[in-house]
Scaffold this active site. Structure first.
Site, mmCIF file in Angstrom:
data_model
loop_
_atom_site.group_PDB
_atom_site.id
_atom_site.type_symbol
_atom_site.label_atom_id
_atom_site.label_comp_id
_atom_site.label_asym_id
_atom_site.label_seq_id
_atom_site.Cartn_x
_atom_site.Cartn_y
_atom_site.Cartn_z
ATOM 1 N N LYS A 150 0.750 -1.594 -0.027
ATOM 2 C CA LYS A 150 -0.408 0.008 -0.330
ATOM 3 C C LYS A 150 1.502 1.301 -0.207
ATOM 4 O O LYS A 150 0.307 2.055 -0.212
ATOM 5 C CB LYS A 150 -0.587 0.257 1.615
ATOM 6 C CG LYS A 150 -0.189 0.063 2.241
ATOM 7 C CD LYS A 150 -1.319 0.177 3.764
ATOM 8 C CE LYS A 150 -0.461 -0.058 5.209
ATOM 9 N NZ LYS A 150 0.505 1.377 4.971
ATOM 10 N N THR A 151 2.140 1.237 0.256
ATOM 11 C CA THR A 151 2.716 2.723 0.430
ATOM 12 C C THR A 151 3.422 2.834 -0.561
ATOM 13 O O THR A 151 3.702 4.252 -1.025
ATOM 14 C CB THR A 151 4.026 1.793 1.799
ATOM 15 O OG1 THR A 151 3.684 1.916 2.971
ATOM 16 C CG2 THR A 151 5.311 3.451 1.561
ATOM 17 N N ASP B 99 -3.593 7.267 4.624
ATOM 18 C CA ASP B 99 -3.773 5.995 4.644
ATOM 19 C C ASP B 99 -4.425 5.484 6.764
ATOM 20 O O ASP B 99 -4.514 6.673 7.512
ATOM 21 C CB ASP B 99 -1.581 6.100 5.402
ATOM 22 C CG ASP B 99 -1.318 4.593 5.648
ATOM 23 O OD1 ASP B 99 -1.793 3.443 4.734
ATOM 24 O OD2 ASP B 99 -0.153 4.925 5.985
ATOM 25 N N GLU B 100 -4.313 3.742 6.367
ATOM 26 C CA GLU B 100 -4.452 3.571 7.602
ATOM 27 C C GLU B 100 -5.824 3.879 8.117
ATOM 28 O O GLU B 100 -5.721 4.306 8.741
ATOM 29 C CB GLU B 100 -3.170 3.625 8.635
ATOM 30 C CG GLU B 100 -2.385 3.006 8.576
ATOM 31 C CD GLU B 100 -2.216 1.381 8.898
ATOM 32 O OE1 GLU B 100 -2.921 0.711 8.807
ATOM 33 O OE2 GLU B 100 -1.038 1.114 8.336
ATOM 34 N N GLN C 251 -7.350 -4.978 9.832
ATOM 35 C CA GLN C 251 -6.669 -4.794 10.545
ATOM 36 C C GLN C 251 -7.298 -3.833 11.465
ATOM 37 O O GLN C 251 -6.416 -3.295 11.904
ATOM 38 C CB GLN C 251 -5.066 -4.262 10.106
ATOM 39 C CG GLN C 251 -4.911 -6.053 8.928
ATOM 40 C CD GLN C 251 -3.242 -4.972 8.272
ATOM 41 O OE1 GLN C 251 -2.309 -5.079 8.969
ATOM 42 N NE2 GLN C 251 -3.846 -4.758 7.144
ATOM 43 N N ARG D 27 2.317 -10.579 10.186
ATOM 44 C CA ARG D 27 3.324 -9.811 10.358
ATOM 45 C C ARG D 27 4.357 -11.148 9.937
ATOM 46 O O ARG D 27 5.574 -10.976 9.732
ATOM 47 C CB ARG D 27 4.192 -9.688 12.230
ATOM 48 C CG ARG D 27 2.662 -8.793 12.552
ATOM 49 C CD ARG D 27 2.885 -7.855 11.727
ATOM 50 N NE ARG D 27 1.583 -7.763 10.952
ATOM 51 C CZ ARG D 27 1.126 -7.150 10.281
ATOM 52 N NH1 ARG D 27 1.701 -5.766 9.831
ATOM 53 N NH2 ARG D 27 0.386 -7.091 9.686
#
Length: 674
Positions: A29-30, A215-216, A246, A607
């Site tokens: 996504k970044t 973002d997020e 998330q 993770r």
């Protein structure tokens, strides 16, 4: 653009209507956000100064800005805003402070400052107990995040504790205003309130922001959602990136429902799903997908990977919590030796910080280096912040925030009522609190008794400031100031044990030694000698990030909570404490909020890049008692065919298990010696 997959490229190029990029864990996504910023500048003709990208951490904002800088060279990137929500809000408040009624140099109260003020107000006005301060502070924070004023909070309050909190909230807001201060939650609340009441100011900011990226997004609260909505307006020039699976911060006001709200606010919303994961093996992703499918979804997605199936997921049941930590320590040692990996390739995740204590002992016993991620940094310690406030005030008497922090530390019987009156006077005169103390006009607002206490404090600091300017050894004058202040005695009175007070005082002297070394280094041949003011400035601006990066680069096992692990990744992950009432947590079970605990487990699983090990204890010590545990329901929700369960067969005699463990350790140490 060529390095992106089809879905990612589609997300970058789509600008026709509001866009939701549903980005699964590890889906890049970044890259999408940074490439889209470059695309907007280079292909769409939008100037960098008219683009705003917001996220939740300074680290994420720095990473984004650095990556955009690699894509957009030179002046084309000048003026780009990439910041956290709170930094964006702070920038708005600074530019609109007059409309909000603040004078220059307003203070920002951190959580410690806010708690101290709330505690004093509660004791002064209500005789409330200290132990309720945390709960009241949390309640006020939630009200601010939900955009509720003190009056609205009082109208809605039903329980006695809520009514008390609402009354404290009213006094707290009035006192903050008198202090020319805002708290952390105000950094969002104040801009939203201003934009809602002043269409002219809102229009000015909407004209500045031609495109907004968030973002997020699943972590936004009501106030943050309101800020986004107002800035974007009817134009809908917005891309939000998020993942409802998330969303793990409901306890601090995050609303995953904001993803759903987008469809109501923007009927022409476009949704693009990023489902290819570049981080984990297919088996790990299958486990994550199978688990999270037990939660209800508005937007369905399924992560997939081209990295192969990978190792089985191991589930290890141990006799008790001590054996669980022992097993994790020896597993890491054995695995590292077998594969030739580094300690930093391993992370141990847990639900609560208390779980790390026993684990630390076992890692120390086996000489395994480790780092507790998210520990308190030196400059974040309260005693260091107190001393920094003294130093800041010595070199800049107009620093209201520093003044408020230490005017009554140690206690000088200068309470919030006195400071509120002083603040109101200083606001009317547009001067600092420190300077207001010496004006004749303040005598009409304060009784001689309390004014005398304030002036004794400022006269004492004036004397220290003169000594610093004239003495050959200015740092010695600062040492004498600390001794004269009675701060050491105050620490001993306010610390849990003498050993804790001694350690905290050691931090104070370490800070002063650092100041001395900074000045001495400037006197070496070839260096420009610096003043105390410059040395203090260097301390304030010391690049703690370098120290943090050094810690992150060190070869150590990472220990961290599941909440702190979000956004990180490790080749080999251990998740400990997979038991009912631990994960999911007992409070979540009682409040019927297991869905968030499932999302937290999903975050932990995703993770892991190469291997995942889940551990649990059959018995756990709790409040001095040994209790039998029940395996977490989440273990049953994983694909059983992909699990390698160890220790669940109780037929193996205990002595045989011990012998096998001893043999394994003996072999391990022999290989270490050879």
């Amino acid at each position: 653009m060529q390095r992106l997959n089809d879905r990612q490229r589609q997300a970058v190029k789509y600008i026709d209507t509001p866009l939701l990029v549903l980005a699964g864990a590890g889906s890049g996504k970044t890259s999408v956000i940074t490439t889209k910023i470059a695309y907007l500048i280079q292909q769409c003709g939008i100037k960098a100064r008219n683009i705003v990208a917001v996220t939740f951490t300074n680290k994420a904002a720095r990473e984004m800005k650095e990556r955009v800088g690699q894509l957009v060279k030179g002046k084309a990137s000048h003026g780009l805003t990439v910041s956290t929500f709170h930094n964006l809000g702070l920038n708005i408040i600074r530019q609109e402070r007059k409309a909000l009624g603040y004078k220059p140099g307003f203070s920002i109260f951190d959580a410690h400052d806010a708690k101290a003020l709330i505690g004093e107000l509660m004791i002064r006005d209500m005789g409330a107990e200290d132990e309720t301060v945390d709960a009241v502070q949390h309640t006020i924070s939630n009200w601010k995040n939900a955009m509720l004023s003190p009056r609205q909070a009082l109208d809605q309050a039903r329980q006695p504790t809520e009514i008390t909190a609402a009354r404290v909230y009213e006094h707290y807001e009035r006192t903050l205003k008198a202090y020319n201060a805002v708290d952390f939650d105000d950094l969002i609340l104040q801009p939203v309130s201003l934009f809602s009441s002043r269409p002219d100011i809102l229009e000015k900011w909407q004209n500045k922001v031609h495109y907004l990226l968030v973002d997020e997004y699943q972590d936004t609260n009501t106030a943050q959602y309101g800020l986004i909505n107002l800035l974007v307006g009817m134009g809908g020039k917005i891309t939000v990136v998020g993942d409802d699976d998330q969303s793990i911060y409901a306890w601090r006001g995050a609303r995953p429902e904001n993803l759903v709200q987008l469809e109501d606010d923007y009927p022409n919303l476009k949704v693009i799903k990023l489902e290819q994961n570049y981080r984990s093996t297919s088996r790990i992703l299958k486990a994550a997908n199978t688990l999270i499918a037990n939660n209800p979804h508005v937007f369905d997605k399924s992560l997939w990977s081209e990295l192969g199936m990978g190792d089985e997921i191991r589930v290890i049941k141990c006799r008790n919590d001590e054996m669980e930590c022992e097993r994790i320590a020896t597993e890491i040692l054995t695995h590292k030796l077998r594969l030739g990996t580094r300690y930093k390739d391993y992370a141990v995740l847990y639900r609560g910080n208390f779980q790390s204590r026993l684990l630390e002992m076992k890692l120390q016993h086996h000489q395994v280096p480790y780092h507790i991620n998210g520990g308190t940094s030196f400059f974040a310690r309260s005693e260091v912040k107190d001393m920094m406030a003294y130093l800041r005030l010595l070199v800049n008497p107009d620093d209201d925030n520093a003044f408020l922090r230490i005017v009554n530390v140690p206690r000088r019987e200068i309470g919030p009522t006195t400071l509120e009156k002083l603040g109101n006077y200083a606001n009317k005169r547009h001067i600092s609190l420190y300077r207001a103390c010496s004006e004749i006009g303040i005598e009409e607002s304060l009784s001689p008794q309390y004014l005398d206490k304030l002036r004794r404090f400022t006269h004492w600091l004036d004397k220290v400031s003169r000594l610093i300017q004239t003495e050959a050894d200015p740092v010695n004058s600062i040492r004498e100031m600390i001794q004269d202040s009675g701060y050491e005695n105050w620490l001993y009175q306010n610390s849990t044990t003498p050993a804790v007070a001694e350690k905290r005082m050691g931090n104070v002297w370490f800070l002063i030694d650092s100041l001395q070394q900074t000045i001495e280094r400037s006197m070496e041949p070839g260096e420009d000698p610096i003043s105390v003011e410059t040395a203090v400035g260097k301390l304030i601006l010391r690049d703690l990030l370098e120290r943090q990066e050094e810690e992150e680069d060190a070869d150590r096992v990472q220990l961290l909570t599941l909440h702190a692990s979000k956004g990180l990744e490790y080749p080999h992950v251990f998740m400990m404490g997979m038991e009912e009432e631990l994960l999911p947590h007992r409070t979540s079970i009682e409040e019927d909020n297991v869905e968030e605990e499932r999302r937290l487990t999903y975050v932990g699983i995703t993770r892991a890049r190469k291997s995942l090990t889940l551990t649990l204890a059959a018995q756990r010590k709790q409040f001095g008692e040994v209790i039998d545990t029940v395996p977490s329901r989440f273990l049953d929700e994983l694909p059983q065919e992909d699990l390698n369960c160890i220790g669940f067969d109780d037929d193996t005699p205990v002595e045989q298990k011990k012998m096998a463990g001893r043999m394994g350790l003996d072999a391990l140490y022999k290989s270490l010696e050879s």
